[in-house]
Design a protein around this motif. Structure first.
Motif, PDB file in Angstrom:
ATOM      1  N   SER A  93       0.911  -1.257  -0.101  1.00  0.00           N
ATOM      2  CA  SER A  93       0.056  -0.047   0.017  1.00  0.00           C
ATOM      3  C   SER A  93       0.876   1.223  -0.051  1.00  0.00           C
ATOM      4  N   VAL A  97       1.598   3.913  -3.421  1.00  0.00           N
ATOM      5  CA  VAL A  97       1.163   5.547  -3.390  1.00  0.00           C
ATOM      6  C   VAL A  97       2.593   6.286  -3.706  1.00  0.00           C
ATOM      7  N   PHE A 145      -1.947  -0.078  -8.871  1.00  0.00           N
ATOM      8  CA  PHE A 145      -2.886  -0.144  -7.992  1.00  0.00           C
ATOM      9  C   PHE A 145      -3.791  -1.513  -8.040  1.00  0.00           C
ATOM     10  N   ILE A 169     -12.345   5.151   1.203  1.00  0.00           N
ATOM     11  CA  ILE A 169     -11.723   4.849  -0.099  1.00  0.00           C
ATOM     12  C   ILE A 169     -12.219   5.864  -0.954  1.00  0.00           C
ATOM     13  N   THR A 172      -9.847   8.309  -2.576  1.00  0.00           N
ATOM     14  CA  THR A 172      -8.688   7.774  -3.506  1.00  0.00           C
ATOM     15  C   THR A 172      -8.435   8.783  -4.411  1.00  0.00           C
ATOM     16  N   LEU A 175      -6.792  11.796  -3.490  1.00  0.00           N
ATOM     17  CA  LEU A 175      -5.253  11.662  -2.955  1.00  0.00           C
ATOM     18  C   LEU A 175      -4.540  11.624  -4.437  1.00  0.00           C
ATOM     19  N   VAL A 176      -5.037  10.740  -5.336  1.00  0.00           N
ATOM     20  CA  VAL A 176      -4.128  10.759  -6.573  1.00  0.00           C
ATOM     21  C   VAL A 176      -3.920  12.213  -7.048  1.00  0.00           C
ATOM     22  N   THR A 243      -3.840   8.331   4.885  1.00  0.00           N
ATOM     23  CA  THR A 243      -5.319   8.316   4.406  1.00  0.00           C
ATOM     24  C   THR A 243      -5.547   6.961   3.659  1.00  0.00           C
ATOM     25  N   PHE A 244      -4.574   7.118   2.909  1.00  0.00           N
ATOM     26  CA  PHE A 244      -4.862   5.623   1.860  1.00  0.00           C
ATOM     27  C   PHE A 244      -4.860   4.134   2.398  1.00  0.00           C
ATOM     28  N   ALA A 247      -7.964   4.048   4.776  1.00  0.00           N
ATOM     29  CA  ALA A 247      -9.035   3.690   3.905  1.00  0.00           C
ATOM     30  C   ALA A 247      -9.073   2.188   3.423  1.00  0.00           C
ATOM     31  N   PHE A 248      -8.335   1.722   3.040  1.00  0.00           N
ATOM     32  CA  PHE A 248      -8.183   0.303   2.434  1.00  0.00           C
ATOM     33  C   PHE A 248      -7.909  -0.625   3.739  1.00  0.00           C
TER      34      PHE A 248
END
Length: 288
Positions: A93, A97, A145, A169, A172, A175-176, A243-244, A247-248
């Motif tokens: 993960s 990122v 991903f 999620i 996402t 975030l990207v 955060t990523f 979330a997952f």
């Protein structure tokens, strides 16, 4: 004395005028050259693994080998905490990122120097080149991903892995976008500076490696306490990675305050990068 005709009266197909507003990225021109952007993206994508035996499979192999290496070194030997999460999905993960940000920043930072010959021969909006790098790395991110999702689903279905995804999620895409714009802004600044000081390109490559250790890629933010925690939090990539992961995986640190800081930092860096980029693009061919 003959009257002077305007470019429109002479039916010019392309009229190049100096850009006086330093905050103007000329997005209208970039849109008109969108086919060129896609050609650059295709060129970057194809040339990366051209003449390799495994070809695009390297998009999967590289993060997978990196993850396995981290599991052995940081998980098994150094025994760093993963907040009780499976080491494989925890490290993957962070790597997924981080790779997008680091690769986009590194390549964008030398775009003026690497393409000086092309820039000097033909006109096209200079911004098309760094934008194509952001998009081509977005394609790589999408592939990696997908690898992360496959392994994440395996542990999720398997059960007993302490993975608890949540509604964050949905953040996402944000975030990207933040990562892409942040790396674009920083890349434009360094690209402008490397036209005069080429040492900065090597310094940046070293700095990006160091920055990874100041980002919770190989450790969770919860394991950082004491006087150095504020340094990790000052890194705008910290909240994005956390955060990523939160979330997952449902474990880690999430804060709207930290995420807002990253968005504000990205906005400032993008504005600063735009100003520097517009100033340098007028004369960089004389210095490269």
């Amino acid at each position: 004395m003959p009257a002077e005709n305007s470019p429109q009266e002479e039916n010019w197909t392309e009229v190049i005028q100096p850009r006086t507003n330093l905050l103007d990225l000329g997005l209208g021109d970039v849109w008109r050259y969108r086919d060129l952007v896609m050609l650059f993206v295709r060129r970057d994508f194809v040339s990366t693994y051209k003449q390799t035996v495994l070809g695009p499979i390297w998009f999967f192999i590289q993060p997978l080998l990196t993850t396995i290496t981290y599991v052995i070194i940081f998980g098994r030997v150094a025994k760093l905490s993963t907040d009780g999460l499976p080491q494989m999905v925890f490290y993957l993960s962070g790597i997924t990122v981080w790779n997008y940000f680091a690769q986009t920043l590194t390549v964008t930072s030398t775009v003026f120097r690497d393409n000086a010959t092309m820039f000097g021969k033909v006109y096209f909006p200079r911004l098309t080149m760094p934008l194509s790098i952001v998009i081509s790395n977005l394609v790589r991110f999408a592939i990696q991903f997908g690898l992360f999702l496959a392994i994440w689903l395996y542990y999720l279905v398997k059960g007993g892995s302490n993975i608890h995804p949540n509604w964050l999620i949905a953040l996402t895409p944000l975030l990207v976008i933040v990562m892409g714009l942040m790396s674009l802004g920083l890349g434009m600044i360094f690209s402008a500076m490397t036209t005069k000081y080429r040492d900065l390109a090597m310094l940046l490559a070293f700095g990006v490696q160091l920055l990874m250790y100041a980002t919770p890629v190989i450790y969770p933010l919860s394991s950082i306490t004491g006087q150095y925690r504020w340094l990790i939090l000052a890194n705008p990539m910290t909240s994005i990675v956390e955060t990523f992961r939160y979330a997952f995986l449902g474990s880690g640190t999430f804060s709207w305050e930290y995420l807002t800081y990253s968005v504000a930092f990205t906005t400032v860096i993008l504005l600063l990068g735009t100003i520097v980029f517009n100033r340098v693009q007028k004369s960089f061919t004389d210095t490269v």
